[in-house]
Design an enzyme around this catalytic site. Structure first.
Site, PDB file in Angstrom:
ATOM      1  CD  GLU A   1      18.930 -50.966  39.535  1.00 15.16           C
ATOM      2  OE1 GLU A   1      19.551 -49.915  39.606  1.00 15.16           O
ATOM      3  OE2 GLU A   1      18.914 -51.820  40.419  1.00 15.16           O
TER       4      GLU A   1
ATOM      5  CG  HIS B   1      21.059 -55.264  45.797  1.00  7.49           C
ATOM      6  ND1 HIS B   1      22.382 -55.660  45.220  1.00  7.49           N
ATOM      7  CD2 HIS B   1      20.526 -53.976  45.283  1.00  7.49           C
ATOM      8  CE1 HIS B   1      22.415 -54.798  44.434  1.00  7.49           C
ATOM      9  NE2 HIS B   1      21.513 -53.680  44.382  1.00  7.49           N
TER      10      HIS B   1
ATOM     11  CG  ASP C   1      17.793 -54.156  43.509  1.00  9.37           C
ATOM     12  OD1 ASP C   1      17.450 -55.426  43.190  1.00  9.37           O
ATOM     13  OD2 ASP C   1      18.520 -53.431  42.678  1.00  9.37           O
TER      14      ASP C   1
ATOM     15  CG  HIS D   1      15.631 -50.859  41.700  1.00 14.31           C
ATOM     16  ND1 HIS D   1      16.863 -50.599  42.106  1.00 14.31           N
ATOM     17  CD2 HIS D   1      15.103 -50.135  41.216  1.00 14.31           C
ATOM     18  CE1 HIS D   1      17.102 -49.245  41.767  1.00 14.31           C
ATOM     19  NE2 HIS D   1      15.869 -48.803  40.919  1.00 14.31           N
TER      20      HIS D   1
ATOM     21  CD  GLU E   1      19.403 -49.885  45.274  1.00 19.41           C
ATOM     22  OE1 GLU E   1      19.807 -49.043  44.546  1.00 19.41           O
ATOM     23  OE2 GLU E   1      19.164 -50.985  44.598  1.00 19.41           O
TER      24      GLU E   1
HETATM   25  C1  LER Z   1      21.474 -49.437  41.836  1.00 17.35           C
HETATM   26  O1  LER Z   1      20.180 -49.247  42.034  1.00 17.35           O
HETATM   27  C2  LER Z   1      22.039 -50.934  42.387  1.00 17.35           C
HETATM   28  O2  LER Z   1      21.188 -51.730  42.598  1.00 17.35           O
HETATM   29  C3  LER Z   1      23.608 -51.315  42.389  1.00 17.35           C
HETATM   30  O3  LER Z   1      23.504 -52.628  41.975  1.00 17.35           O
HETATM   31  C4  LER Z   1      23.993 -50.778  41.074  1.00 17.35           C
HETATM   32  O4  LER Z   1      23.726 -51.199  39.788  1.00 17.35           O
HETATM   33 MN    MN Z   2      18.965 -51.260  42.389  1.00 16.52          MN
END
Ligand code: LER
Ligand code: MN
Length: 269
Positions: A247, A189, A186, A212, A153
């Protein structure tokens, strides 16, 4: 595409992006009640989760395990795969081997997120990336023994200085021939790092292994300003059939976050 939500069993990450907390059985029951396909588990260490108990919960609630996180290795035990101390890197690897085995017995992949660490001090970026590639190779081989991929990730700039963008992560996997590693993208992010979320996912293409599913503010999809429609269209176009796993922060409370995620999932997917 399939739905999942996160369950954290790690008190030290309280305040973090997990829908349900502390109680695996209650988390499974809530995921089933809200109509999810699977749960993603964030354990403090591998043997904190009984394989037998988890399998019973999967059976009882007709739920799969979408993935198992390794981040407690960093937040709880201060282990990371790019630590300058080889003994710590070895402990990080052992910690993750344990999670890969647990995940494998539950039919799921393990996630490498914050365990990737960062480069700083005496360690150059090139050195840290070389260690990361070496460790991912070994970990992905262990995952393959369970017929699983390993999920890597990319994180935003405030969480790592190694790789922040999907295209750089994909190029890193290609350059090191990490063929049994898939990307975990994700959306939270990505909202910080990518210019165009849908285009970025199209470019990741078949390297995508997990998503995510989080809005711009890390709340449930539908509670922020990310436009999820072109994102889901891109996922469909690249033939993604994996999980959209929430998440997210449990806000305003766990049940509302789960319900909003499921409402958005049904509308979009
Ligand atoms: C983990 O999946 C993630 O996205 C990090 O930001 C830890 O929280
Ligand atoms: Mn994540």
């Amino acid at each position: 595409m399939k739905s999942a939500l996160t369950i954290s069993l790690v008190p030290e990450v309280r305040g973090g992006p997990f829908v349900y907390w502390d109680d695996l059985a209650a988390g499974f029951a809530a995921a089933a009640r809200h109509g999810f396909d699977a749960v993603e588990i964030f354990p403090p260490l591998a043997n904190a989760v009984s394989i037998g108990v988890a399998r019973e919960l999967m059976e009882k609630h007709s739920l799969k395990v979408a993935a198992v996180g390794t981040g407690a290795g960093w937040v709880k035990h201060k282990l990371r795969l790019t630590d300058p101390d080889p003994a710590i890197r070895a402990k990080a690897r052992e910690f993750i081997y344990g999670i890969i085995n647990l995940a494998g017995y539950l039919g799921a992949p393990a996630i490498i997120g914050s365990m990737q660490g960062r480069w700083d001090g005496a360690v150059s970026r090139d050195q840290a990336l070389a260690w990361l590639a070496e460790e991912l190779k070994a970990l992905a081989e262990r995952a393959a023994a369970h017929n699983q991929v390993l999920l890597y990730e990319p994180l935003n700039r405030y969480e790592t200085n190694l790789i922040n963008r999907n295209a750089d992560a994909a190029a890193f996997l290609d350059a090191h021939k990490l063929t049994n590693v898939r990307l975990l993208c994700d959306l939270y992010h990505m909202n910080i790092e990518e210019a165009d979320l849908a285009a970025s996912l199209r470019a990741v293409g078949p390297r995508l292994g997990h998503v995510h599913f989080a809005d711009s503010n890390r709340h449930a999809i539908g509670f922020g300003h990310t436009d999820a429609v072109p994102i889901v269209a891109a996922l469909r176009d690249i033939g993604y059939t994996g999980y959209l796993s929430a998440e997210i922060l449990p806000l305003p409370d766990s049940d509302t976050a789960a319900a909003k995620t499921m409402e958005s999932f049904r509308r979009l997917v």
